[in-house]
Design an enzyme around this catalytic site. Sequence first.
Site, PDB file in Angstrom:
ATOM      1  N   PRO A  97       0.830  -1.201   0.000  1.00  0.00           N
ATOM      2  CA  PRO A  97       0.000   0.000   0.000  1.00  0.00           C
ATOM      3  C   PRO A  97       0.870   1.259   0.000  1.00  0.00           C
ATOM      4  O   PRO A  97       1.893   1.288   0.695  1.00  0.00           O
ATOM      5  CB  PRO A  97      -0.807  -0.096   1.309  1.00  0.00           C
ATOM      6  CG  PRO A  97      -0.423  -1.357   1.971  1.00  0.00           C
ATOM      7  CD  PRO A  97       0.637  -2.050   1.175  1.00  0.00           C
ATOM      8  N   GLY A 101       3.937   3.802   5.210  1.00  0.00           N
ATOM      9  CA  GLY A 101       5.084   3.545   6.085  1.00  0.00           C
ATOM     10  C   GLY A 101       5.795   2.248   5.783  1.00  0.00           C
ATOM     11  O   GLY A 101       6.654   1.820   6.543  1.00  0.00           O
ATOM     12  N   SER A 104       6.834   1.752   0.055  1.00  0.00           N
ATOM     13  CA  SER A 104       6.412   1.351  -1.289  1.00  0.00           C
ATOM     14  C   SER A 104       7.220   2.074  -2.372  1.00  0.00           C
ATOM     15  O   SER A 104       7.606   1.468  -3.376  1.00  0.00           O
ATOM     16  CB  SER A 104       4.905   1.560  -1.477  1.00  0.00           C
ATOM     17  OG  SER A 104       4.629   2.825  -1.981  1.00  0.00           O
ATOM     18  N   ALA A 106      10.333   3.178  -2.253  1.00  0.00           N
ATOM     19  CA  ALA A 106      11.684   2.607  -2.335  1.00  0.00           C
ATOM     20  C   ALA A 106      11.644   1.232  -2.989  1.00  0.00           C
ATOM     21  O   ALA A 106      12.526   0.876  -3.768  1.00  0.00           O
ATOM     22  CB  ALA A 106      12.299   2.514  -0.943  1.00  0.00           C
ATOM     23  N   ALA A 107      10.592   0.453  -2.690  1.00  0.00           N
ATOM     24  CA  ALA A 107      10.495  -0.896  -3.259  1.00  0.00           C
ATOM     25  C   ALA A 107      10.255  -0.822  -4.775  1.00  0.00           C
ATOM     26  O   ALA A 107      10.867  -1.573  -5.543  1.00  0.00           O
ATOM     27  CB  ALA A 107       9.378  -1.680  -2.580  1.00  0.00           C
ATOM     28  N   ASP A 148      15.065   3.864   4.030  1.00  0.00           N
ATOM     29  CA  ASP A 148      14.120   3.053   3.245  1.00  0.00           C
ATOM     30  C   ASP A 148      14.808   2.375   2.068  1.00  0.00           C
ATOM     31  O   ASP A 148      14.742   1.155   1.903  1.00  0.00           O
ATOM     32  CB  ASP A 148      12.993   3.938   2.682  1.00  0.00           C
ATOM     33  CG  ASP A 148      11.891   4.183   3.688  1.00  0.00           C
ATOM     34  OD1 ASP A 148      12.174   4.100   4.895  1.00  0.00           O
ATOM     35  OD2 ASP A 148      10.753   4.469   3.258  1.00  0.00           O
TER      36      ASP A 148
END
Length: 314
Positions: A97, A101, A104, A106-107, A148
């Site tokens: 989501p 926090g 997302s 950074a991913a 992150d």
Amino acid sequence: MSDTTTASAPAKLILCGEHAVVYGRPAIAVPLGDLRAGAAVAPGRPGAGLRLRAPDLGEEWAAATGEQNPLIALAEATAVTLGLPADLEITLRSQIPIASGMGSGAAIGTALVRALAAAAGRELSPAEVAARVYESERGYHGTPSGIDNTVVAYERAIWYARGHPPTIEPLKVGAPLTLVVGDTGVRSATRLPVGAVRERHAAEPERYEALFTAVGDLVTRARALLAAGEALALGPLLDENQALLEQIGVSSPELNRLVAAARGAGALGAKLSGAGWGGVMIALVAAEMAERVAAALKAAGAARVLTTQVPASI
Ligand code: PMV
């Protein structure tokens, strides 16, 4: 390049130390391997340039339009460095989501860089991936500490302290930790609480420096307990961290409600995780209590709940 290449990257949770980490104190973060973002890179239509699609978000961007978008900028810069052709069709997907926090942004950035590297037949080091994604994260929230992008790129529990260069140490986790994650369902962009803390710190530097130092101290104690596999003793440190985050002003009624529900159901400790004002909280639990705590979080209004394990590592 002819085929489609894919790559993925995990979500992350900050175990302790958020916000203070922006001001040079250490923090501990762990990857959340069950929840991932993915990227697929394929050759594009000749002359179309670089195109980025995020079907889950119903978004589509094209470099050729000149639109400023941190992901387009990241994709273009990375593709040029890797010597990839200009016409690329990139598809992004994510189970994480946004603004919750869980890292997302950074991913997604990490999956994108890894997929481009794979398309070029290259493997980039976690440090290289993290550095590229950091630049792009700056486009989203101004003064990210770098935690992150680092935990996501290294994909293991890390100790992180900002600096030139930052301190990044893989952490020993003496015994697996069970975490129950409760999502308030309230989306809050990282830059908002980070900006508010910056203003408060500027207005009352001594007070905020003392709060950040107290956070840094508990993170240091948490590191030793984590290495020793002493989850029972780690719980109260999460509670202590939550109390400090409340004083820093980044919790919210929804977060407080979920934290209280987790504690009431027998969690060892609970706190918000990430930037706050919304997003997720985490509860550290004995494995056999996970279901009970998850049920209590749902009953207290969590929009979604997931249970995850941080594996032991040396
Ligand atoms: O909301 P997130 O997961 O992006 O958390 C950011 C963590 C902060 O410490 C609040 C900011 C930062 O850049 O480290």
